[in-house]
Design a protein around this motif. Structure first.
Motif, PDB file in Angstrom:
ATOM      1  N   GLU A 278     -12.071  85.710 -73.046  1.00 52.19           N
ATOM      2  CA  GLU A 278     -13.097  86.479 -72.319  1.00 52.19           C
ATOM      3  C   GLU A 278     -14.495  86.003 -72.706  1.00 52.19           C
ATOM      4  OE1 GLU A 278     -12.617  90.674 -72.819  1.00 52.19           O
ATOM      5  OE2 GLU A 278     -10.536  90.686 -72.107  1.00 52.19           O
ATOM      6  N   GLN A 279     -14.714  85.808 -74.007  1.00 52.12           N
ATOM      7  CA  GLN A 279     -16.048  85.435 -74.495  1.00 52.12           C
ATOM      8  C   GLN A 279     -16.451  84.042 -74.014  1.00 52.12           C
ATOM      9  OE1 GLN A 279     -15.226  85.914 -78.687  1.00 52.12           O
ATOM     10  NE2 GLN A 279     -16.130  87.969 -78.768  1.00 52.12           N
ATOM     11  N   THR A 281     -15.263  82.368 -71.432  1.00 50.92           N
ATOM     12  CA  THR A 281     -15.423  82.374 -69.977  1.00 50.92           C
ATOM     13  C   THR A 281     -16.815  82.874 -69.602  1.00 50.92           C
ATOM     14  OG1 THR A 281     -13.061  82.695 -69.582  1.00 50.92           O
ATOM     15  CG2 THR A 281     -14.555  83.370 -67.821  1.00 50.92           C
ATOM     16  N   GLU A 282     -17.230  83.964 -70.241  1.00 50.37           N
ATOM     17  CA  GLU A 282     -18.572  84.510 -69.987  1.00 50.37           C
ATOM     18  C   GLU A 282     -19.648  83.498 -70.387  1.00 50.37           C
ATOM     19  OE1 GLU A 282     -21.336  88.414 -71.176  1.00 50.37           O
ATOM     20  OE2 GLU A 282     -19.327  88.186 -72.026  1.00 50.37           O
ATOM     21  N   LEU A 285     -19.777  80.607 -67.802  1.00 47.83           N
ATOM     22  CA  LEU A 285     -20.369  81.045 -66.535  1.00 47.83           C
ATOM     23  C   LEU A 285     -21.872  81.287 -66.685  1.00 47.83           C
ATOM     24  CD1 LEU A 285     -17.563  83.426 -65.226  1.00 47.83           C
ATOM     25  CD2 LEU A 285     -18.130  81.128 -64.398  1.00 47.83           C
ATOM     26  N   ASN A 286     -22.308  81.705 -67.889  1.00 47.74           N
ATOM     27  CA  ASN A 286     -23.737  81.931 -68.145  1.00 47.74           C
ATOM     28  C   ASN A 286     -24.449  80.686 -68.673  1.00 47.74           C
ATOM     29  OD1 ASN A 286     -23.586  84.617 -67.382  1.00 47.74           O
ATOM     30  ND2 ASN A 286     -23.099  85.326 -69.452  1.00 47.74           N
ATOM     31  N   ASP A 288     -24.217  79.339 -71.514  1.00 43.41           N
ATOM     32  CA  ASP A 288     -24.682  79.723 -72.854  1.00 43.41           C
ATOM     33  C   ASP A 288     -24.039  78.779 -73.865  1.00 43.41           C
ATOM     34  OD1 ASP A 288     -25.105  80.898 -75.329  1.00 43.41           O
ATOM     35  OD2 ASP A 288     -24.133  82.808 -74.822  1.00 43.41           O
TER      36      ASP A 288
END
Length: 451
Positions: A278-279, A281-282, A285-286, A288
């Motif tokens: 989850e981390q 993937t976020e 997408l950001n 980061d």
């Protein structure tokens, strides 16, 4: 004779497929039979301009047996190989009628496809010895080529990736470009253990990868005589000649041993990976990089920790691998942020993710501590290599920071070659001129040292 005849047409297609490098690793099979994993994983698909497998698939009613050539050499056991059979048989089972676009007549019915034999020729544009997930690219190319050739249609979403997974686990991720997850699935029949594209290669165009193919050569050292042979004449030695094979433990054997003996692996699969998926993937997408880089490095470290926790322990990294880790941490510490992120699969080779803006600086750092006079040392992107060698002078503060943190002395011979690449698309159709099979005979025409 297994070549085609003039009365039976030979249908062919040629494709290319990419390799991929996992950021959250797959390690451990839930089902050996279905080749399903105990945890989800996610990877970056690499650009085919730099690394790819090229595959020609041919089919004809004149062929009498399935045949496979890899890098110009025939694999005579391919027709009974479980992984090869799974991919070929399951794609042919999804074939549709081939229709003449001019007349609308059926040229080949779906049932006829299933009764025909296939000839496959495939090669890698990168050395198989480099350990760069060549099987992932190869099986992705095989599945994609057969899909195109027999116009196969999925009976459920992701079915083609589920088939590629049975050839090579990570091959399912190579059927998409960009950032790709492989879901472990929970159904028990493997149908939902499929790959899913999280972001295309255009989503984060600045992402780059520097791949260090690590040598198994010994370090340079200086000899100094402490005592002559007469000094202790009673001393004896029992010599164990250790294999210099690339990998002591194959991935499949290693996974089985880890699943059976490592409690850390079980904890990782159930308690750590789901949150990390989850981390990361976020983060991707950001765009980061700080979070993406930290998670990538932490997961690589934990993967190798599970290998050490396996009984008996498994060692995939070597001293050069560990030197790379030290240098990257020292560089990030000096920079005050994460600019470079290492990851290691089941072998000593390092993949360093970074952003385009820092690529020259990081390559300069790598070339300082792992120098080479070999003209082909940086295998591609010569203009970036030239900039790293000439145009970018590393700051003395950075050099001192890395020297102090690592104690590393520049040495030649520990890294064999370097690839520079970026994220790229999934499999592609290739021009007919690049075909590896002669359409008049159905036989391989690729030769390893030149076409």
């Amino acid at each position: 004779d297994d070549s085609g005849s003039s009365t039976a047409p030979i249908y062919m297609v040629t494709v290319s497929a990419p390799t991929n490098i996992a950021c959250i690793k797959y390690w451990g099979k839930d089902s050996i039979e279905l080749n399903t994993p105990i945890n989800d994983s996610v990877s970056v698909t690499l650009d085919q301009e730099d690394l790819r497998a090229v595959t020609t698939a041919a089919v004809s009613s004149s062929f009498t047996t399935d045949r496979l050539w890899l890098n110009g050499e025939e694999n005579t056991k391919a027709s009974v190989d479980k992984r090869f059979r799974a991919c070929v048989d399951q794609i042919l089972a999804l074939a549709t009628d081939k229709i003449d676009p001019n007349t609308g007549h059926v040229l080949i019915s779906k049932d006829q496809w299933r009764s025909m034999k296939v000839h496959i020729s495939s090669y890698n544009t990168f050395p198989t010895a480099a350990g760069l997930a060549s099987s992932a690219a190869g099986y992705a190319a095989l599945v994609f080529a057969l899909v195109q050739l027999v116009q196969a249609q999925e009976s459920y979403p992701g079915q083609f990736t589920a088939i590629a997974r049975q050839g090579s686990g990570s091959a399912c991720r190579s059927l998409y470009g960009g950032f790709v997850a492989w879901r472990k699935g929970s159904g028990g029949d493997g149908r939902d253990s499929v790959a899913e594209q999280i972001a295309t290669e255009e989503h984060w165009p600045e992402i780059r990868a520097i791949i260090l193919v690590v040598s198994d050569a010994k370090k340079d050292s200086v000899a100094e005589q402490i005592a002559t042979e007469e000094h202790w004449s009673e001393i004896r030695a029992i010599i164990l000649v250790v294999s210099d094979a690339k990998k002591d433990t194959s991935s499949t054997k290693g996974m089985t041993a880890s699943v059976n003996t490592s409690r850390l692996l079980a904890h990782r699969a159930t308690c750590v990976v789901p949150e990390r998926m989850e981390q990361i993937t976020e983060a991707y997408l950001n765009r980061d990089f700080e979070t993406f880089g930290q998670l990538t490095m932490q997961d690589s470290n934990q993967f190798h920790a599970t290998c050490l926790d396996t009984y008996p322990p498994i060692f995939y990294m070597n001293d050069t691998s560990r030197n790379v880790i030290q240098i990257i941490h020292a560089y990030n510490e000096w920079a005050g942020e994460i600019r470079a992120a290492y990851t290691f699969d089941a072998g000593p080779n390092a993949v360093i993710y970074c952003l385009e803006s820092y690529m020259v600086e990081i390559l300069s750092l790598v070339l300082r501590y792992f120098p080479s006079t070999d003209e082909g040392y940086v295998a591609n992107k010569k203009e970036v290599a030239a900039a790293a060698i000439k145009g970018n002078v590393l700051s003395q503060e950075l050099i001192k920071a890395v020297d102090d943190a690592t104690g590393r002395v520049p040495r030649e011979g520990e890294v064999k070659m370097i690839y520079l690449t970026k994220s790229g698309p999934g499999p592609l159709l290739v021009r007919d001129e690049e075909a590896l099979i002669d359409q008049s005979t159905g036989l391989n025409i690729f030769q390893k040292n030149g076409r």
